[in-house]
Design an enzyme around this catalytic site. Sequence first.
Site, short mmCIF file in Angstrom:
data_model
loop_
_atom_site.label_atom_id
_atom_site.label_comp_id
_atom_site.label_asym_id
_atom_site.label_seq_id
_atom_site.Cartn_x
_atom_site.Cartn_y
_atom_site.Cartn_z
N GLU A 179 3.05 12.82 -7.13
CA GLU A 179 4.26 13.30 -6.47
C GLU A 179 5.47 12.44 -6.82
O GLU A 179 6.59 12.94 -6.89
CB GLU A 179 4.04 13.31 -4.95
CG GLU A 179 5.16 13.98 -4.15
CD GLU A 179 4.87 14.04 -2.67
OE1 GLU A 179 5.59 14.76 -1.95
OE2 GLU A 179 3.91 13.36 -2.21
N ARG A 230 0.86 -1.19 0.00
CA ARG A 230 0.00 0.00 0.00
C ARG A 230 0.89 1.23 0.00
O ARG A 230 1.93 1.26 0.65
CB ARG A 230 -0.93 0.03 1.22
CG ARG A 230 -2.17 -0.85 1.11
CD ARG A 230 -3.12 -0.40 0.02
NE ARG A 230 -4.31 -1.25 -0.11
CZ ARG A 230 -4.41 -2.30 -0.88
NH1 ARG A 230 -3.37 -2.69 -1.60
NH2 ARG A 230 -5.53 -2.99 -0.96
N HIS A 253 -0.81 -0.88 -9.84
CA HIS A 253 -1.46 -1.86 -8.97
C HIS A 253 -1.65 -3.19 -9.69
O HIS A 253 -2.76 -3.75 -9.74
CB HIS A 253 -2.79 -1.33 -8.45
CG HIS A 253 -3.27 -2.01 -7.21
ND1 HIS A 253 -4.42 -1.68 -6.57
CD2 HIS A 253 -2.74 -3.03 -6.48
CE1 HIS A 253 -4.60 -2.44 -5.50
NE2 HIS A 253 -3.59 -3.27 -5.43
#
Length: 387
Positions: free
Chosen positions: A260, A231, A272
Amino acid sequence: MYRIQTMNKIAAVGLNRLDKNRYQVADDFDKYDGIIVRSAKLHDVAFPKELLAIARAGAGTNNIPIDRCCKEGIVVFNTPGANANAVKEQVLASLLLSSRDLVGGIQWVKDQVAAGIDVTTVVEKGKSAFAGPELAGKSLGIIGLGAIGAKVANMAIALGMEVLGYDPFLSVDAALGLDIHVKHITDLDVLLRNSDYITIHIPYNKETANTIDAEAISKMKGGVRIINLARGGLVNNEALIQGLESGHVASYVTDFPDNELVGVKNVIGTPHLAASTPESENNCAVMAAQEISDYLENGNITNAVNMPQVSMPRSGRCRVCVIHKNVPTVLNSILNLFSATQMNIENMINRSRKEMAYTIVDLDTKVGDSVVEKIMQIPNVIRVRVL
């Protein structure tokens, strides 16, 4: 007939495990008894009062309002281990990507061709910019030795790596499945100081947020390579970027890129993908369907993240399942009520997990609505079901 609401596309092999004579499955019910979900966010979903259980076809449950589910007596399941092999294989790919600049090398080859250069004349000169170390003989630190972490550990041993594993809650089953050459570390600092590569495999919650922060990075070896397929919030972006810019961190591979991080030198972001294999999705769907059906039909709880693990073979004529707070007197009050109404208990089980508790009682006679109402009136009882 139970109604199951799907919040994502769920593999048919899993949904087919639900008996069509007992279950209706759709994505547009107004009222439903269960939810099977993958990554859809449920925090803002208004649950019907009929909802009894949510099965997450995957490991992480941060897309589900766990606290609200506890208060409403909704059991939340996940599917630990169902996607473990898929994630393990992506860890292998990530180790290689972090070590050998394959991404940069592939792009460089394309750039030469795009510039009109005969790439065969420049590869020998250009390849040195993308060289990197081998994995064999290097140390891999694994934070979390659950179903995924244990597979990663054994894989790394087979690759010839030294493996340090940190998990203060290492289960007996996980320990038995580890290669004998895996070193179980009880002090995270020892792992940080001695690992050439670090991969993290723990759930994201308030306690684990920013596990990799500036302080942790400062303890790591210079040139460390970090992998995060668990995560995004487990690694602090600001601290990581500072580590990359200083050269203390050589590379970062994450399955949870954000604006970012994208564009920062030596960050490799994937969308993912770790559990995105047909095999993993099938495994997760099958396990989710089995968990939710066993709970709805028998009251058994396996792999819940907000309730204790409770499973008992059926006996007697009637089963009563009670979700309640883990406080004194509740269990005695339930049993005393059955005794006062001349009901004989064939079998029972009670388990607790933090502030939650769950009781199953098998009786030799059927239970009427009046008894259910009396149980619900017991302080700290949240939900009662009769099966």
